[in-house]
Design a protein around this motif. Structure first.
Motif, short mmCIF file in Angstrom:
data_model
loop_
_atom_site.label_atom_id
_atom_site.label_comp_id
_atom_site.label_asym_id
_atom_site.label_seq_id
_atom_site.Cartn_x
_atom_site.Cartn_y
_atom_site.Cartn_z
N GLY A 253 -6.07 26.53 -32.58
CA GLY A 253 -5.11 26.34 -31.50
C GLY A 253 -4.15 27.50 -31.42
N ASP A 254 -3.43 27.59 -30.30
CA ASP A 254 -2.53 28.72 -30.14
C ASP A 254 -1.15 28.40 -30.68
OD1 ASP A 254 -2.05 28.18 -26.55
OD2 ASP A 254 -1.45 27.00 -28.30
N ALA A 255 -0.33 29.44 -30.75
CA ALA A 255 0.98 29.30 -31.35
C ALA A 255 1.87 28.37 -30.53
CB ALA A 255 1.63 30.68 -31.48
N ALA A 256 1.73 28.40 -29.22
CA ALA A 256 2.56 27.56 -28.36
C ALA A 256 2.33 26.07 -28.65
CB ALA A 256 2.28 27.87 -26.89
N ALA A 257 1.07 25.68 -28.85
CA ALA A 257 0.77 24.28 -29.15
C ALA A 257 1.38 23.86 -30.48
CB ALA A 257 -0.74 24.08 -29.17
N VAL A 258 1.32 24.74 -31.47
CA VAL A 258 1.92 24.44 -32.77
C VAL A 258 3.42 24.26 -32.64
CG1 VAL A 258 2.30 25.30 -35.11
CG2 VAL A 258 0.09 25.65 -34.02
N VAL A 276 10.38 28.33 -36.40
CA VAL A 276 9.08 28.53 -35.78
C VAL A 276 8.60 29.96 -36.05
CG1 VAL A 276 7.78 28.49 -33.62
CG2 VAL A 276 9.67 26.89 -33.97
N ASP A 277 7.52 30.08 -36.79
CA ASP A 277 6.89 31.38 -37.03
C ASP A 277 6.03 31.74 -35.82
OD1 ASP A 277 6.02 33.70 -38.16
OD2 ASP A 277 4.66 32.75 -39.60
N THR A 278 6.00 33.02 -35.48
CA THR A 278 5.14 33.49 -34.38
C THR A 278 4.29 34.64 -34.88
OG1 THR A 278 6.82 35.04 -33.56
CG2 THR A 278 6.82 32.82 -32.62
N ALA A 279 3.22 34.91 -34.16
CA ALA A 279 2.30 35.96 -34.59
C ALA A 279 2.96 37.34 -34.48
CB ALA A 279 1.03 35.93 -33.74
N GLY A 280 2.68 38.18 -35.47
CA GLY A 280 3.22 39.53 -35.45
C GLY A 280 2.65 40.33 -34.28
N ARG A 281 3.52 41.02 -33.59
CA ARG A 281 3.11 41.78 -32.41
C ARG A 281 3.76 43.14 -32.41
NH1 ARG A 281 -0.27 38.36 -32.16
NH2 ARG A 281 -0.58 36.82 -30.50
N LEU A 282 3.01 44.15 -31.98
CA LEU A 282 3.60 45.44 -31.71
C LEU A 282 4.21 45.41 -30.32
CD1 LEU A 282 0.85 47.87 -33.07
CD2 LEU A 282 3.03 47.32 -34.13
N PRO A 283 5.38 46.01 -30.15
CA PRO A 283 6.01 45.95 -28.82
C PRO A 283 5.22 46.66 -27.74
CG PRO A 283 7.19 47.44 -30.30
CD PRO A 283 6.20 46.71 -31.14
N THR A 284 4.25 47.51 -28.14
CA THR A 284 3.42 48.20 -27.15
C THR A 284 2.25 47.34 -26.68
OG1 THR A 284 2.19 49.22 -28.98
CG2 THR A 284 4.02 50.48 -28.04
N GLN A 285 1.97 46.25 -27.37
CA GLN A 285 0.88 45.35 -26.98
C GLN A 285 1.41 44.34 -25.96
OE1 GLN A 285 0.12 44.15 -31.07
NE2 GLN A 285 -1.88 45.15 -31.00
N HIS A 287 0.12 42.51 -23.54
CA HIS A 287 -0.52 41.21 -23.35
C HIS A 287 -0.21 40.26 -24.51
CE1 HIS A 287 -3.21 43.46 -25.94
NE2 HIS A 287 -3.88 42.37 -26.22
N LEU A 288 -0.03 40.81 -25.70
CA LEU A 288 0.33 39.97 -26.84
C LEU A 288 1.81 39.57 -26.79
CD1 LEU A 288 -1.65 41.76 -29.69
CD2 LEU A 288 -2.32 39.79 -28.31
N MET A 289 2.65 40.44 -26.25
CA MET A 289 4.05 40.09 -26.07
C MET A 289 4.18 38.94 -25.08
SD MET A 289 6.03 41.96 -28.02
CE MET A 289 7.65 42.05 -27.26
N ASP A 290 3.25 38.88 -24.11
CA ASP A 290 3.27 37.77 -23.15
C ASP A 290 3.03 36.43 -23.85
OD1 ASP A 290 3.81 39.39 -21.00
OD2 ASP A 290 1.69 39.67 -20.45
N ILE A 292 4.08 35.62 -26.82
CA ILE A 292 5.34 35.19 -27.44
C ILE A 292 6.26 34.61 -26.39
CG2 ILE A 292 7.37 35.98 -28.70
CD1 ILE A 292 5.73 37.89 -30.20
N ARG A 293 6.26 35.20 -25.21
CA ARG A 293 7.05 34.62 -24.12
C ARG A 293 6.58 33.19 -23.81
NH1 ARG A 293 5.86 39.79 -21.84
NH2 ARG A 293 7.65 41.20 -21.87
N LYS A 294 5.26 33.00 -23.91
CA LYS A 294 4.70 31.68 -23.66
C LYS A 294 5.20 30.68 -24.71
CE LYS A 294 0.30 29.17 -23.55
NZ LYS A 294 -1.17 29.29 -23.73
N VAL A 295 5.26 31.11 -25.97
CA VAL A 295 5.76 30.23 -27.03
C VAL A 295 7.18 29.79 -26.71
CG1 VAL A 295 6.39 30.10 -29.47
CG2 VAL A 295 4.28 31.24 -28.80
N LYS A 296 7.99 30.72 -26.26
CA LYS A 296 9.38 30.37 -25.92
C LYS A 296 9.43 29.38 -24.77
CE LYS A 296 13.85 32.40 -24.72
NZ LYS A 296 14.61 33.64 -24.41
N ARG A 297 8.61 29.58 -23.76
CA ARG A 297 8.61 28.68 -22.62
C ARG A 297 8.16 27.27 -23.02
NH1 ARG A 297 6.01 33.10 -20.08
NH2 ARG A 297 4.01 31.96 -20.17
N VAL A 298 7.15 27.18 -23.88
CA VAL A 298 6.65 25.87 -24.32
C VAL A 298 7.69 25.16 -25.18
CG1 VAL A 298 4.88 24.73 -25.72
CG2 VAL A 298 4.23 26.54 -24.12
#
Length: 389
Positions: A253-258, A276-285, A287-290, A292-298
């Motif tokens: 499952g994805d981080a938002a569901a957790v 809430v732990d979230t997946a490590g992301r490089l700020p240049t990625q 699509h992956l930063m999106d 994390i935004r989804k986790v916040k919205r959920v």
């Protein structure tokens, strides 16, 4: 002539002496070098040494027996390791910032050794500050502030410049001192969302944060939302077991569901703090930063007022790159706090000054070691004192 073929009698072998009925002492279980120094037949007793060898826990130690011990069987006694004296937080902070202090202090020692205050001295001071990774903007402001203090006080000697620089640095980073206080007036559950790039010490910091808030009498729940990195969930579960904290995790499952399930579980169990732990992301990625935004919205769907804290974990070893990370994550998530880790392994501790000048997000905690108590609230004065003393 047949005498040659006759069987000659064998010479008689002397009979072996009868065994002594007296029991012989057990041979000592020692090295040859030690055995040579012991009187033959004497047993060796194993007792704890007065000072155990460093790094040796519960190791048996050999000493010579007393005269009264002759005839006794060897005894194996396990030496208990001696507890090392615990250092205060200020002492650990000074030890942790040793590399930064060496880089800054050794160079400043030459500047503040004496002589007059002139433009050459200011140029040398600028080089020293840049070497400590304070950044161009912070260095420019510090030099301007120091010049003003020198002019107002009429300072002439270079040795007086040290106090002026220390005051200027403290004034620059003082606004970053804003501890995160969770008390009875805080929202319940208080949702703390943690982000950071891989390798910054994010998951480890979460475990230490859980211990910190537990020590304040708060109940804590962890959400294993780093579903991207291998073994991240297992690592957080281990931290939860160490602290006696429950961990919400999913096999898939994805981080938002957790995060969504964890917030609802915290509400049902009336937990004080959920991290809430979230997946490590490089700020240049991007699509992956999106994600994390989804986790916040959920999380906001589960609790419209959450997350109440969005914290970024930074590795102090990255230097000026840490400033870029703060800007990128702040733009994406709206950061409310920072955790600066691994200050004990870098000479770039001056990056706090760069953050204070370019993106002044409060520094909630700093870490100077691997033990669970080495993450403490950031105090500007203690930090500056550790750099200069």
């Amino acid at each position: 002539m047949f005498d040659f073929f006759r069987k000659k009698p064998k010479p008689e072998t002397p009979a072996a002496p009868a065994p002594d009925a007296t029991p012989q002492p057990t041979p000592p279980l020692v090295e040859p070098e030690v055995a040579a120094a012991v009187e033959p037949g004497a047993p060796v007793q194993w007792l704890p040494a007065e000072t155990p060898a460093p790094e040796a826990e519960a190791a048996p130690t050999l000493i010579m027996p007393s005269p009264d011990a002759v005839g006794e069987m060897p005894t194996l006694v396990v030496a208990q390791p001696q507890d090392k004296p615990k250092l205060s937080w200020s002492e650990r902070l000074k030890a942790g910032l040793a590399r930064t202090r060496d880089t800054l202090g050794k160079n400043l020692a030459g500047l503040f050794g004496g002589g007059k205050i002139d433009e050459d001295l200011y140029e040398e001071l600028e080089t020293v500050l840049l070497t400590a990774d304070m950044g161009v903007d912070a260095t420019t402001q510090l030099l301007k502030d120091v010049r003003n203090r020198v002019s107002l006080r009429g300072l002439k000697d270079a040795s007086e410049l040290r106090v002026a620089l220390k005051e200027a640095l403290l004034e620059l980073i003082q606004p970053l001192e804003n501890p995160l206080v969770i008390d009875a007036n805080s929202p319940k559950p208080f949702v703390l969302m943690v982000a950071g790039v891989n390798g910054a010490g994010k998951t480890t910091s979460i475990g230490k944060l859980a211990k910190y808030y537990q020590s304040q009498g708060l109940s804590v729940l962890l959400a294993a939302g780093d579903t991207f990195r291998a073994a991240a969930r297992e690592q957080l579960v281990v931290w939860g077991e160490r602290n006696g904290v429950q961990v919400i995790a999913q096999e898939s499952g994805d981080a938002a569901a957790v995060a969504f399930d964890a917030v609802n579980a915290a509400k049902a169990r009336k937990v004080d703090v959920i991290i809430v732990d979230t997946a490590g992301r490089l700020p240049t990625q991007l699509h992956l930063m999106d994600e994390i935004r989804k986790v916040k919205r959920v999380v906001q769907k589960a609790d419209p007022s959450a997350p109440h804290e969005v914290m970024l974990v930074l590795d102090a070893n990255t230097g000026q790159n840490a400033v870029s990370q703060v800007k990128a994550f702040d733009d994406a998530l709206g950061l409310t706090g920072l955790v600066l880790t691994k200050l004990d392994g870098t000479a770039k501790g001056g990056v706090i000054a760069a953050i204070a000048k370019q993106r002044p997000v409060p520094v909630r905690f700093v870490g100077v070691g691997e033990t669970i108590d080495d993450l403490r609230p950031f105090t500007a004065k203690d930090y500056v004192d550790a750099l200069f003393e």
